[in-house]
Design a protein around this motif. Structure first.
Motif, mmCIF file in Angstrom:
data_model
loop_
_atom_site.group_PDB
_atom_site.id
_atom_site.type_symbol
_atom_site.label_atom_id
_atom_site.label_comp_id
_atom_site.label_asym_id
_atom_site.label_seq_id
_atom_site.Cartn_x
_atom_site.Cartn_y
_atom_site.Cartn_z
ATOM 1 N N TYR A 160 0.843 -1.205 0.000
ATOM 2 C CA TYR A 160 0.000 0.000 0.000
ATOM 3 C C TYR A 160 0.878 1.254 0.000
ATOM 4 O O TYR A 160 0.645 2.201 -0.763
ATOM 5 N N TYR A 161 1.886 1.240 0.861
ATOM 6 C CA TYR A 161 2.805 2.373 0.961
ATOM 7 C C TYR A 161 3.493 2.640 -0.388
ATOM 8 O O TYR A 161 3.551 3.778 -0.856
ATOM 9 N N LEU A 162 3.987 1.589 -1.026
ATOM 10 C CA LEU A 162 4.721 1.761 -2.276
ATOM 11 C C LEU A 162 3.820 2.226 -3.418
ATOM 12 O O LEU A 162 4.261 2.977 -4.291
ATOM 13 N N THR A 191 -4.615 -13.981 0.122
ATOM 14 C CA THR A 191 -5.787 -14.301 -0.694
ATOM 15 C C THR A 191 -6.364 -13.053 -1.354
ATOM 16 O O THR A 191 -6.070 -11.920 -0.945
ATOM 17 N N GLU A 192 -7.213 -13.266 -2.366
ATOM 18 C CA GLU A 192 -7.889 -12.157 -3.029
ATOM 19 C C GLU A 192 -8.773 -11.395 -2.046
ATOM 20 O O GLU A 192 -8.872 -10.168 -2.107
ATOM 21 N N ASN A 235 -8.621 -7.468 -1.330
ATOM 22 C CA ASN A 235 -9.796 -6.623 -1.577
ATOM 23 C C ASN A 235 -10.293 -5.936 -0.306
ATOM 24 O O ASN A 235 -10.865 -4.844 -0.371
ATOM 25 N N ASN A 236 -10.092 -6.585 0.830
ATOM 26 C CA ASN A 236 -10.581 -6.032 2.094
ATOM 27 C C ASN A 236 -9.482 -5.353 2.910
ATOM 28 O O ASN A 236 -9.690 -5.014 4.077
ATOM 29 N N PHE A 237 -8.349 -5.136 2.278
ATOM 30 C CA PHE A 237 -7.216 -4.533 2.980
ATOM 31 C C PHE A 237 -7.537 -3.121 3.441
ATOM 32 O O PHE A 237 -8.142 -2.324 2.722
#
Length: 227
Positions: free
Chosen positions: A46-48, A96-97, A101-103
């Motif tokens: 996410y940071y990158l 997992t996907e 997706n829920n990150f």
């Protein structure tokens, strides 16, 4: 002393804190629980993703062709190399996907990225660079310090190898010279440049702490509710 020498001395607490943090030490000796490394890698991806966007914005503010090329090349390199590496590592870690997706970024990740966006949106290219330089610099020094370590864990060894490479050392030396030039060109902003740099050093340390404690948006509230 030139700018980078001064600011490195002034932020030594955060560099040393990173070197000696149990998360980093756990990578180095192979003892870090893999679920904490998985958490870290997802936060780092996410940071990158946002780091590349910040580099692109910095390129739009650069005033020389050489600086524009540097920021665009750096943006492309991270997007094509490090993010691809993260996706490969995600497979090895069994991400997992649904997890992707829920990150949700942890508080420290969100705050760090917000700090860099603030620097690049509200200041010139020199302010943006002061905010983004600590990340690769601290990682390079960690890699250099622990280059001979043998953690005995494939993912951890690959992590050390990336950040201990001579190529990275050359890149950081170039970037420090670039930061020194920006400081010379903007003498009235020295305090502000140092402030951006120091905040990012703090958030680098927080990134290890966040990953070590598996920080989330509820933990601190729950702690203070029952303390």
């Amino acid at each position: 002393m030139i700018f980078c020498e001064e600011v490195r001395t002034e932020t030594d607490l955060y560099f040393e804190g990173s070197f000696n943090h149990p998360f980093v030490k756990g990578i180095v000796d192979g003892s870090l629980p893999i679920e904490k490394f998985k958490y870290y890698m997802m936060q780092d991806a996410y940071y990158l993703k946002h780091y590349t966007k910040i580099l692109a914005i910095a390129a739009s503010k650069a005033e020389t062709n050489d600086d524009i090329v540097f920021f665009l090349d750096s943006c492309s390199y991270i997007n094509e190399s490090e993010l691809v590496l993260h996706r490969t590592v995600f497979k090895e870690l069994g991400v997992t996907e649904d997890e992707i997706n829920n990150f949700e970024p942890a508080p420290s990740t969100y705050n760090y990225v917000s700090h860099m966006y603030n620097a690049v949106h509200n200041g010139g290219v020199e302010e943006a660079f002061a905010a983004i330089l600590p990340c690769p610099w601290i990682y390079q020094e960690i890699g250099e310090k622990y280059k001979d370590s043998k953690p005995g864990v494939k993912l951890y060894q690959e992590w050390i190898d990336i950040y201990s490479s001579p190529e990275l050392k050359e890149k950081i030396d170039f970037q420090k010279a670039m930061m020194n030039r920006f400081a010379i060109e903007h003498p009235l902003k020295i305090y502000l440049l140092k402030s951006h740099f120091k905040k990012s050093c703090y958030y680098e340390w927080k990134f290890w702490e966040m990953s070590w404690t598996l920080e989330n948006w509820k933990k601190e509230v729950e702690y203070y509710e029952y303390v």
